[in-house]
Design an enzyme around this catalytic site. Structure first.
Site, PDB file in Angstrom:
ATOM      1  N   GLU A 440       0.834  -1.228   0.000  1.00 13.81           N
ATOM      2  CA  GLU A 440       0.000   0.000   0.000  1.00 13.81           C
ATOM      3  C   GLU A 440       0.851   1.254   0.000  1.00 13.81           C
ATOM      4  OE1 GLU A 440      -2.731   0.747  -0.914  1.00 13.81           O
ATOM      5  OE2 GLU A 440      -3.167  -1.381  -1.042  1.00 13.81           O
TER       6      GLU A 440
HETATM    7  C1  LIG Z   1       2.635  -9.820   0.195  1.00 14.87           C
HETATM    8  C2  LIG Z   1       2.417  -8.696  -0.760  1.00 14.87           C
HETATM    9  C3  LIG Z   1       1.142  -8.338  -1.135  1.00 14.87           C
HETATM   10  C4  LIG Z   1       0.933  -7.317  -2.056  1.00 14.87           C
HETATM   11  N1  LIG Z   1      -0.340  -7.030  -2.490  1.00 14.87           N
HETATM   12  C5  LIG Z   1      -0.502  -6.190  -3.547  1.00 14.87           C
HETATM   13  C6  LIG Z   1      -1.778  -6.034  -4.175  1.00 14.87           C
HETATM   14  O1  LIG Z   1      -2.779  -6.609  -3.749  1.00 14.87           O
HETATM   15  N2  LIG Z   1      -1.869  -5.237  -5.270  1.00 14.87           N
HETATM   16  C7  LIG Z   1      -0.785  -4.580  -5.782  1.00 14.87           C
HETATM   17  O2  LIG Z   1      -0.932  -3.897  -6.786  1.00 14.87           O
HETATM   18  N3  LIG Z   1       0.428  -4.689  -5.195  1.00 14.87           N
HETATM   19  C8  LIG Z   1       0.596  -5.486  -4.101  1.00 14.87           C
HETATM   20  N4  LIG Z   1       1.824  -5.620  -3.526  1.00 14.87           N
HETATM   21  C9  LIG Z   1       2.933  -4.825  -4.032  1.00 14.87           C
HETATM   22  C10 LIG Z   1       3.353  -3.732  -3.062  1.00 14.87           C
HETATM   23  O3  LIG Z   1       2.375  -2.739  -2.984  1.00 14.87           O
HETATM   24  C11 LIG Z   1       4.725  -3.224  -3.523  1.00 14.87           C
HETATM   25  O4  LIG Z   1       5.663  -4.244  -3.229  1.00 14.87           O
HETATM   26  C12 LIG Z   1       5.116  -1.914  -2.866  1.00 14.87           C
HETATM   27  O5  LIG Z   1       4.275  -0.875  -3.301  1.00 14.87           O
HETATM   28  C13 LIG Z   1       6.564  -1.536  -3.161  1.00 14.87           C
HETATM   29  O6  LIG Z   1       6.886  -1.690  -4.514  1.00 14.87           O
HETATM   30  P1  LIG Z   1       8.169  -2.531  -4.921  1.00 14.87           P
HETATM   31  O7  LIG Z   1       8.123  -3.825  -4.204  1.00 14.87           O
HETATM   32  O8  LIG Z   1       8.269  -2.575  -6.391  1.00 14.87           O
HETATM   33  O9  LIG Z   1       9.389  -1.728  -4.328  1.00 14.87           O
HETATM   34  P2  LIG Z   1      10.154  -0.497  -5.045  1.00 14.87           P
HETATM   35  O10 LIG Z   1       9.167   0.481  -5.556  1.00 14.87           O
HETATM   36  O11 LIG Z   1      11.142  -1.037  -6.006  1.00 14.87           O
HETATM   37  O12 LIG Z   1      10.907   0.145  -3.805  1.00 14.87           O
HETATM   38  C14 LIG Z   1      12.128  -0.388  -3.276  1.00 14.87           C
HETATM   39  C15 LIG Z   1      12.600   0.522  -2.143  1.00 14.87           C
HETATM   40  O13 LIG Z   1      12.854   1.835  -2.666  1.00 14.87           O
HETATM   41  C16 LIG Z   1      12.077   2.805  -1.975  1.00 14.87           C
HETATM   42  N5  LIG Z   1      11.602   3.795  -2.944  1.00 14.87           N
HETATM   43  C17 LIG Z   1      11.104   3.572  -4.176  1.00 14.87           C
HETATM   44  N6  LIG Z   1      10.765   4.716  -4.765  1.00 14.87           N
HETATM   45  C18 LIG Z   1      11.026   5.691  -3.893  1.00 14.87           C
HETATM   46  C19 LIG Z   1      10.885   7.112  -3.896  1.00 14.87           C
HETATM   47  N7  LIG Z   1      10.364   7.758  -4.933  1.00 14.87           N
HETATM   48  N8  LIG Z   1      11.279   7.789  -2.804  1.00 14.87           N
HETATM   49  C20 LIG Z   1      11.774   7.157  -1.714  1.00 14.87           C
HETATM   50  N9  LIG Z   1      11.935   5.835  -1.648  1.00 14.87           N
HETATM   51  C21 LIG Z   1      11.563   5.109  -2.721  1.00 14.87           C
HETATM   52  C22 LIG Z   1      10.930   2.057  -1.335  1.00 14.87           C
HETATM   53  O14 LIG Z   1      10.472   2.722  -0.160  1.00 14.87           O
HETATM   54  C23 LIG Z   1      11.569   0.698  -1.038  1.00 14.87           C
HETATM   55  O15 LIG Z   1      12.194   0.718   0.209  1.00 14.87           O
HETATM   56  C24 LIG Z   1       2.040  -6.611  -2.569  1.00 14.87           C
HETATM   57  C25 LIG Z   1       3.336  -6.957  -2.168  1.00 14.87           C
HETATM   58  C26 LIG Z   1       3.539  -7.989  -1.294  1.00 14.87           C
HETATM   59  C27 LIG Z   1       4.943  -8.369  -0.947  1.00 14.87           C
END
Ligand SMILES: Cc1cc2nc3c(=O)[nH]c(=O)nc-3n(C[C@H](O)[C@H](O)[C@H](O)COP(=O)(O)OP(=O)(O)OC[C@H]3O[C@@H](n4cnc5c(N)ncnc54)[C@H](O)[C@@H]3O)c2cc1C
Length: 598
Positions: A440
């Site tokens: 989220e």
């Molecule tokens: C168990 C689980 C359930 C999930 N359920 C859903 C779902 O139902 N629907 C859905 O669509 N998604 C879902 N997700 C996805 C989840 O919302 C994302 O994993 C999350 O939003 C982070 O995206 P990412 O994993 O690509 O990390 P990234 O975006 O690659 O981020 C990696 C790191 O970089 C930091 N970062 C990235 N961009 C910035 C920025 N601009 N400024 C500062 N810091 C930054 C982040 O804080 C993080 O620490 C789920 C994930 C998991 C693991």
């Protein structure tokens, strides 16, 4: 074996004595939601969580979801529990009665959400996402979509999902590549792959409605080019039954650290049929309705897990005999004293209790504001509620999940080595709580939302309102001797928060990295202060009720409230000093190092 008892005494204290839940029945449409009705609903909800969902939590973690040829099986017992949940009307508890819902206030669902998450976080994900989909369709769907799909979401026979994330696009949704092409009949063909989709496939409901973010062929680049589509697993027949299988399939499920009973799916859309929700290229606006609700719900996940972890740490600390009290044996007839005599163990218990009860007070206050925002006849009251909910949404999401995770970890420590062992149940809470800081929108992203969007919004009106509310409570109680220490402590925290706000306003304009470098500490500074404010309110009510009399168990509860308030103000709120120091140090210590120097 872990145990869980819904904290109904605290819930009643907050709803009836601190936040005056009876105000809800004065809002148009909620006339029947009296304090008594709400209490009866929550008492029944607590029973369901304790007796039906909680026993499925540990086995659900051990067995998890399984995947076979595109199908997902939820853990044993989930199907039967879901059936009971839907038949009990819980899937539509706060949904509009126009479409078959119970029409109760959102605040009631909020409290229920906490109990669900304490009892079985994995299970709570399935109806939680459906409610999010309901909210998005309700506010942005066409009348036709609403009539066709809302009753099914509300009666729980169909479920919802939110499909945002792609392998290369998590936080940065502007770069998604899922495409939607007009099919010529008002529908669209959706193609692409979404990952990490919670409840993307399951065996609980006869159909699943995916709300999918995708781009039209002529879409502008970035988030301004995103549209939202409703893509059902089965295309509904004329008479509203699940018909032809749509071309959306589950490719696999993830094997993960926690919430193992919640299916996290890869979904492949291969020219799947869908309908647009809201306007073209304005999908983020529609999805934000779902995301804002989901962010608040995720905050409740942090609180719910912190509560159940605390309960189990407390009962262990009262029973486990190790060592003697520093001030002499408290249990001389036994070989050792219970570990609750040791100041360090108590410090952990007090910390959990003080944060949990304070965060609960804050969350329920926001829950009631959501109903005021939607229903109050006075436009000024609605505007005030809109402002405060918007300001508090990132705080509830990130502060409650950060402190919630910390608290599950403290609970584990309280059990020593046994905390690390599966059968005691607490290690599951630590694993389950961890994801709430990530999905989220990660907590870092919440902090950026607070600092970058919410603070400057409406010329700073949101945060000014918040400061004014605290200031007026401080003025009211600072003359009362019994609250002098508390008001001084809260006044100091508010001063630090205001100072940090000014500093950000000055520095971030010239250098946006200043905002990014301070954001997380700023959000925590606001979280500590907001929870402190709630503690002052609770202390005032507890003290007043004690003065009025009350019976034995009531007095014990109220006395503990005052002691916990004092602990919060003397031991926890001063932690804001470190946060302000970090904020004041600015971006340079973080940003001056070249990437190659790491
Ligand atoms: C168990 C689980 C359930 C999930 N359920 C859903 C779902 O139902 N629907 C859905 O669509 N998604 C879902 N997700 C996805 C989840 O919302 C994302 O994993 C999350 O939003 C982070 O995206 P990412 O994993 O690509 O990390 P990234 O975006 O690659 O981020 C990696 C790191 O970089 C930091 N970062 C990235 N961009 C910035 C920025 N601009 N400024 C500062 N810091 C930054 C982040 O804080 C993080 O620490 C789920 C994930 C998991 C693991």
């Amino acid at each position: 074996m872990p145990t869980y008892a819904a904290p109904l005494e605290d819930i009643r204290f907050l709803l009836n004595d601190v936040h005056d839940v009876s105000q809800l029945s004065k809002l148009p449409g909620f006339e029947e939601a009296t304090a008594d009705v709400i209490d009866a609903v929550l008492t029944e909800g607590a029973r369901f969580c304790e007796e039906v969902l909680f026993p499925l939590n540990q086995p659900g973690d051990a067995i998890g979801c399984t995947y076979e040829n595109g199908m997902v099986h939820t853990p044993p017992g989930f199907r039967e529990a879901y059936k009971q949940y839907a038949e009990g009307g819980w899937t539509g508890i706060a949904a509009s009665s126009e479409f078959g819902g119970q029409g109760l206030p959102e605040a009631v669902r909020f409290v229920m959400e906490e109990m669900l998450c304490s009892a079985n976080l994995s299970f709570s994900m399935y109806p939680g996402l459906s409610h999010g989909a309901y909210n998005a369709l309700m506010s942005h769907g066409s009348d036709e979509l609403k009539e066709r799909f809302l009753p099914k979401l509300i009666d729980g026979s169909w479920a919802g999902t939110m499909c945002l994330t792609e392998a290369h696009a998590g936080t940065d949704l502007g770069i998604i590549t899922t495409r939607a092409v007009p099919a010529g009949d008002g529908a669209y063909q959706i193609s692409g792959q979404k990952i990490f989709i919670s409840a993307g496939e399951q065996d609980l409901t006869e159909n699943i409605l995916h709300l999918v973010l995708a781009k039209l062929p002529d879409a502008p680049s970035g988030t301004k080019g995103i549209s939202m589509f409703l893509v059902p697993k089965f295309l509904p027949t004329e008479d509203g039954k699940p018909g032809t299988r749509n071309t959306v399939t589950c490719g696999s499920i993830e094997h993960k650290m926690g919430i193992k009973g919640s299916a996290t799916c890869v979904l492949n859309f291969d020219n799947a049929k869908g309908w647009m929700v809201g306007e073209a290229h304005k999908g983020m606006r529609a999805m934000f309705v779902m995301m804002n609700g989901a962010r608040l719900a995720v905050g409740m996940q942090g609180l719910g897990l912190a509560e159940v972890a605390y309960q189990n740490a407390l009962s262990y600390a009262k029973e486990r005999l190790q060592g003697r009290s520093l001030t002499g044996p408290k249990n001389p007839g036994a070989p050792a004293d219970p570990i609750i005599v040791h100041p360090d163990v108590r410090k952990g218990l007090m910390r959990m209790k003080a944060f949990n009860e304070g965060m609960r007070a804050l969350a329920y206050w926001v829950g009631i504001l959501i109903d005021v925002e939607h229903r109050h006849p006075d436009a000024a009251k609605r505007e005030e509620a809109v402002d405060l909910v918007a300001l508090m949404t990132p705080v509830i999401k990130a502060f409650l999940t950060d402190k919630g995770f910390d608290n599950t970890n403290i609970a584990l420590q309280t059990l020593g080595g046994h905390g690390y062992i599966r059968e005691y149940g607490v290690e599951q809470y630590v694993r389950d709580a961890r994801i709430a800081q990530i999905y989220e929108g990660t907590n870092a992203v919440q902090a950026l939302d607070l600092v970058g969007r919410k603070l400057p919004m409406e010329g700073g009106r949101l945060v000014r309102r918040f400061f004014e509310m605290i200031k007026s409570d401080l003025e009211r109680w600072s003359t009362d001797d019994q609250f002098t220490d508390m008001t001084k402590s809260l006044g100091d925290a508010l001063y630090k928060l205001q100072k940090a706000t000014m500093l950000l306003a000055e520095r971030a304009f010239a250098n946006p990295d200043e905002a990014g470098a301070a954001a997380t500490e700023y959000l925590h500074l606001m979280g500590y202060t907001a929870v402190g404010w709630q503690w002052l309110r609770m202390a005032e009510v507890a003290s007043r009720k004690l003065a009025e009399g009350g019976d034995g168990s009531d007095r014990k509860f109220l006395g503990a409230k005052l002691k916990t308030a004092r602990f919060y103000f003397s031991r926890l709120l001063p932690e804001t000093a470190t946060l302000l120091t970090a904020i004041q140090s600015g971006a340079a210590p973080i940003m001056s190092m070249g990437v190659e120097e790491f």
